[in-house]
Motif scaffolding. Structure first.
Motif, short mmCIF file in Angstrom:
data_model
loop_
_atom_site.label_atom_id
_atom_site.label_comp_id
_atom_site.label_asym_id
_atom_site.label_seq_id
_atom_site.Cartn_x
_atom_site.Cartn_y
_atom_site.Cartn_z
N PRO A 1 0.80 -1.22 0.00
CA PRO A 1 0.00 0.00 0.00
C PRO A 1 0.84 1.28 0.00
CG PRO A 1 -0.22 -1.20 2.08
CD PRO A 1 0.61 -2.05 1.20
N HIS B 1 -3.09 5.45 -2.12
CA HIS B 1 -4.26 4.56 -2.07
C HIS B 1 -5.17 5.06 -0.94
CE1 HIS B 1 -1.25 1.45 -3.75
NE2 HIS B 1 -1.93 1.98 -4.75
N HIS C 1 -7.56 2.67 0.99
CA HIS C 1 -6.81 1.80 1.88
C HIS C 1 -6.42 2.56 3.15
CE1 HIS C 1 -3.16 0.02 3.55
NE2 HIS C 1 -3.65 -1.13 3.17
N THR D 1 -0.91 -5.33 6.06
CA THR D 1 -1.86 -5.32 4.95
C THR D 1 -1.20 -5.14 3.58
OG1 THR D 1 -2.14 -2.92 4.93
CG2 THR D 1 -3.55 -4.15 6.44
N TYR E 1 -2.72 -4.06 -0.71
CA TYR E 1 -3.87 -3.42 -1.33
C TYR E 1 -4.15 -4.01 -2.71
CZ TYR E 1 -7.22 0.15 -2.71
OH TYR E 1 -8.37 0.79 -3.12
N ASP E 2 -5.40 -4.35 -2.93
CA ASP E 2 -5.84 -4.87 -4.23
C ASP E 2 -6.33 -3.68 -5.05
OD1 ASP E 2 -7.35 -5.92 -6.35
OD2 ASP E 2 -8.04 -7.64 -5.18
N GLU F 1 -10.21 -2.91 -5.35
CA GLU F 1 -10.29 -2.00 -4.20
C GLU F 1 -10.58 -2.75 -2.90
OE1 GLU F 1 -13.14 1.02 -5.63
OE2 GLU F 1 -11.38 2.32 -5.86
N ARG F 2 -9.58 -3.53 -2.48
CA ARG F 2 -9.71 -4.27 -1.23
C ARG F 2 -8.46 -4.10 -0.38
NH1 ARG F 2 -13.84 -7.95 -1.24
NH2 ARG F 2 -14.86 -8.10 -3.26
N VAL F 3 -8.67 -3.93 0.92
CA VAL F 3 -7.56 -4.02 1.86
C VAL F 3 -7.31 -5.50 2.06
CG1 VAL F 3 -6.80 -3.56 4.22
CG2 VAL F 3 -8.12 -1.83 2.98
#
Ligand SMILES: [Zn+2]
Length: 271
Positions: A96, A100, A103, A117, A119-120, A124-126
């Motif tokens: 990340p 972002h 995030h 973590t 980041y996708d 858009e995913r943590v």
């Protein structure tokens, strides 16, 4: 070719997982499909490919039950300890950055260390990587955009649990975020989120590595708490304490955190 036909041709049985070339973008080995109780979740890892969804097969409850029974019997007979595969991290799941913003907002809201973590950027995913013995075998992704489904996405589905922290006392919590919060706030504990609705022998095997166990699930989960406690003591012989919480650990209710700290200290002092 229609997705429906493609999935049908795979003839995935309950619990089966397929990996191969993507029927949409022709990506090499980037397509996966998993049958969970008749729901086939499919996804392509290739950046830019939008193939993803759930296809509901028309298995009846009786068929599902029958297949689960068969598989249980099979497992009982073979009893092979299979190593979990290392997860190939898709190119769109990245370290990340400050740019972002979704995030950033999420980790700030829950007070989570960014180092836990990823980041996708595609969906858009943590992303919370799940490591077993130092290898990433799975990841959980929490949607931080507006439209994604499901809210929590499993990248491989290989892991049975998420653990974080060091310490011989294990705290079992409701979800991954609560697990991170517990490990950050309470020194010398390991926390575990059970990724599913029930415990299996993999959980007990892991729980058995710890000296003491505390169950700290959300206040609505009293039935589950009682059941888990009974099963853990039965399977592992570990002393297990159940906590009554005001709210999930991730909400850091003052009383809950104090009670948990006290409990952990009591337990370590009694050793
Ligand atoms: Zn694709």
């Amino acid at each position: 070719m229609r997705m429906r036909d493609f999935i049908n041709d795979l003839s995935l049985k309950e619990g089966d997982r397929y990996r191969g070339d993507c029927p949409q973008c022709r990506g090499k080995n980037t397509f996966t499909a998993t049958n969970t109780l008749g729901d086939i979740q499919y996804n392509c890892f290739k950046l830019g490919c939008t193939i993803r969804g759930i296809y509901v097969t028309d298995m009846t409850a009786a068929e599902i039950y029958q297949r689960m029974k068969e598989q249980q019997t099979q497992r009982a007979y073979t009893n092979i300890k299979k190593e979990k595969e290392t997860m190939e991290i898709p190119e769109y799941v990245v370290t990340p950055k400050a740019s972002h913003t979704k995030h950033q907002r999420y980790v700030r809201r829950w007070g989570i260390a960014i180092g836990d973590t990823m980041y996708d950027v595609k969906d858009e995913r943590v992303v919370f990587p799940i490591k077993h013995d130092g290898r990433i075998i799975d990841a959980v992704g929490r949607a931080v955009g507006k439209k994604q489904h499901p809210k929590w996405y499993r990248y491989t589905g290989e892991a049975d649990y998420y653990t974080i922290g060091i310490g011989k006392t294990l705290v079992i919590v409701e979800d991954v975020v609560s697990a991170i919060v517990a490990a950050q706030e309470i020194p010398y504990v390991t926390s575990m989120a059970i990724l599913g609705t029930s415990m299996n022998p993999k959980h007990f095997e892991k729980i058995g590595e710890y000296d003491k166990v505390i169950i700290a699930l959300d206040p609505d989960a009293i039935g589950k708490t009682v059941e888990y406690r009974r099963e853990i003591e039965l399977w592992t012989g570990r002393k297990t304490t159940a906590m009554n919480l005001i709210d999930d650990i991730k909400y850091r209710e003052y009383e809950d955190m104090e009670k948990l700290k006290e409990l952990v200290n009591e337990i370590s002092n009694s050793n």
